[in-house]
Design an enzyme around this catalytic site. Structure first.
Site, PDB file in Angstrom:
ATOM      1  N   ILE A 174      34.446  41.659  32.153  1.00 50.54           N
ATOM      2  CA  ILE A 174      35.454  41.362  31.036  1.00 50.54           C
ATOM      3  C   ILE A 174      35.623  40.220  30.452  1.00 50.54           C
ATOM      4  O   ILE A 174      36.501  40.269  29.805  1.00 50.54           O
ATOM      5  CB  ILE A 174      36.666  41.737  32.380  1.00 50.54           C
ATOM      6  CG1 ILE A 174      37.481  42.600  30.527  1.00 50.54           C
ATOM      7  CG2 ILE A 174      36.904  41.029  33.211  1.00 50.54           C
ATOM      8  CD1 ILE A 174      37.249  43.680  29.850  1.00 50.54           C
ATOM      9  N   TYR A 175      35.838  39.082  31.526  1.00 52.56           N
ATOM     10  CA  TYR A 175      35.972  37.588  31.144  1.00 52.56           C
ATOM     11  C   TYR A 175      35.245  36.938  29.651  1.00 52.56           C
ATOM     12  O   TYR A 175      35.203  36.854  28.470  1.00 52.56           O
ATOM     13  CB  TYR A 175      35.747  36.957  31.873  1.00 52.56           C
ATOM     14  CG  TYR A 175      35.420  34.864  31.177  1.00 52.56           C
ATOM     15  CD1 TYR A 175      36.698  34.052  30.024  1.00 52.56           C
ATOM     16  CD2 TYR A 175      34.232  34.294  31.396  1.00 52.56           C
ATOM     17  CE1 TYR A 175      36.329  33.067  29.944  1.00 52.56           C
ATOM     18  CE2 TYR A 175      34.632  32.968  30.572  1.00 52.56           C
ATOM     19  CZ  TYR A 175      36.135  32.568  30.329  1.00 52.56           C
ATOM     20  OH  TYR A 175      35.313  31.417  29.500  1.00 52.56           O
ATOM     21  N   ALA A 176      34.007  37.493  29.619  1.00 50.08           N
ATOM     22  CA  ALA A 176      32.829  37.116  28.421  1.00 50.08           C
ATOM     23  C   ALA A 176      33.537  38.365  27.274  1.00 50.08           C
ATOM     24  O   ALA A 176      33.409  37.809  26.303  1.00 50.08           O
ATOM     25  CB  ALA A 176      31.687  37.887  28.722  1.00 50.08           C
TER      26      ALA A 176
END
Length: 361
Positions: A174-176
């Site tokens: 989810i960071y990316a």
């Protein structure tokens, strides 16, 4: 706005502030963070004014953030503000009050592994927070908006080096995904409101002042304590480590080369200049990746100690290799990161030991 040039490797419009020429006001989000504090310090040294915004979240040691912020506040030309990006109206009010020439948006919820258990914080900071920055730049136009993204955006891409023109459609965490979404939002605002925007993808930044949740800090702390270290990917994972001073140099130089609008000629065949907006995507990396094992070797050499290594498989969300294509960066600013891992890690370890001794005194 058209592209500004680079003369003798020095960009026009930013360099020279030290002598009072072309001095500008910058808004730096995440100014108390690792990268933000270094960028802010460099801009102050170059004679610019810096308004630093930071939420001072407790994702990692707030004491380290306070140290960085205090060092900046002790310098002429710096104004610090504590507020959360996603707080409605916070960035808008600050932009209205300070009217910066350039915005460098570095604030974000970082960390690949943390995102596995805390996805909501990435949506709040990286999506809602970035939206607030974009809205503020729409209402109060700036010469250039620079937005920090990540090499994690390349996700499941199997082709290296990673080129800016590669499709970023397979994020592994989810960071990316939140950073890819930020890039897309920034492009749409650049198109709709003609905001010159540069998004840059970082590649494993390290150095003095580094975050305590990153591998150099984690490994150094454990080795000094005589504890074993867990080495994911069996030490075979490869990263395009980028030394902080090199990164800052690239960001400062990119400030002076905002992308032009439709009809502007690309600077090279590698250019990712949008055909419909004053928007460009640029890698910031050295293009010379090394293994995690080599990085640990460098820490051991700097400490004069040997680590007990526990080898483990790569965790979910991590990629086996990152490597930046650096042709566009070189074409734009005439500079690419080049600090070798050995001297870079030695500088980090010296800083780590000095701070630990100071805190223990």
């Amino acid at each position: 706005m058209g592209r500004r040039g680079v003369a003798n490797g020095v960009p026009a419009g930013v360099a020279g502030g030290r002598e009072g020429v072309n001095a500008m006001r910058f808004l730096v989000t995440g100014a108390a963070g690792f990268i933000g504090s270094h960028v802010s310090g460099r801009l102050l040294s170059d004679g610019h004014e810096v308004v630093g915004l930071d939420g001072m979240t407790d994702y990692y040691d707030v004491g380290l953030k306070r140290e960085r912020l205090a060092a900046l506040e002790a310098r002429p030309g710096f104004t610090g503000r504590v507020a959360m990006l996603e707080e409605p109206g916070a960035v808008m009010a600050l932009m209205a009050e300070t009217r910066p020439d350039i915005v460098i948006h570095l604030a974000a919820q970082a960390g690949v592994r943390y995102s596995l258990d805390h996805p909501a914080s990435y949506v709040s900071s990286n999506l809602v927070g970035t939206f607030q920055v974009l809205e503020a730049c729409r209402a109060h136009p700036v010469r250039h908006l620079l937005f920090a993204s990540t090499s994690s955006a390349y996700g499941g891409n199997r082709t290296v080096p990673f080129h800016e023109a590669d499709r970023a459609v397979s994020p592994l965490n989810i960071y990316a995904a939140s950073k890819i979404a930020g890039e897309a939002m920034a492009h749409s605002y650049a198109h709709l409101w003609n905001t010159p925007t540069t998004a840059f993808r970082f590649f494993t930044v390290y150095g003095p002042g580094g975050r305590p949740d990153m591998a150099p800090s984690l490994f150094t702390k454990k080795i000094l304590a005589g504890e074993p270290i867990e080495v994911f990917g069996h030490g075979e994972a490869v990263r395009d480590f980028t030394y902080i001073d090199d990164l800052v140099e690239c960001i400062v130089r990119l400030c002076a080369v905002p992308p032009g609008g439709p009809g502007t000629a690309p600077v090279s065949e590698a250019d990712t200049l949008s055909p419909v907006a004053p928007y460009r995507l640029v890698n910031i990396g050295g293009g010379h990746p090394v293994s995690v094992t080599a990085m640990i070797d460098a820490i051991e050499a700097a400490l004069g100690m040997t680590a007990e290594r526990i080898l483990k498989p790569l965790p979910p969300g991590d990629v086996p290799r990152t490597e930046a294509s650096i042709g566009l960066l070189r074409d734009l600013v005439g500079f690419v990161p080049a600090t070798p891992i050995g001297p870079g890690i030695a500088a980090f370890v010296a800083w780590y030991r000095e701070r630990a001794a100071r805190l223990a005194a």
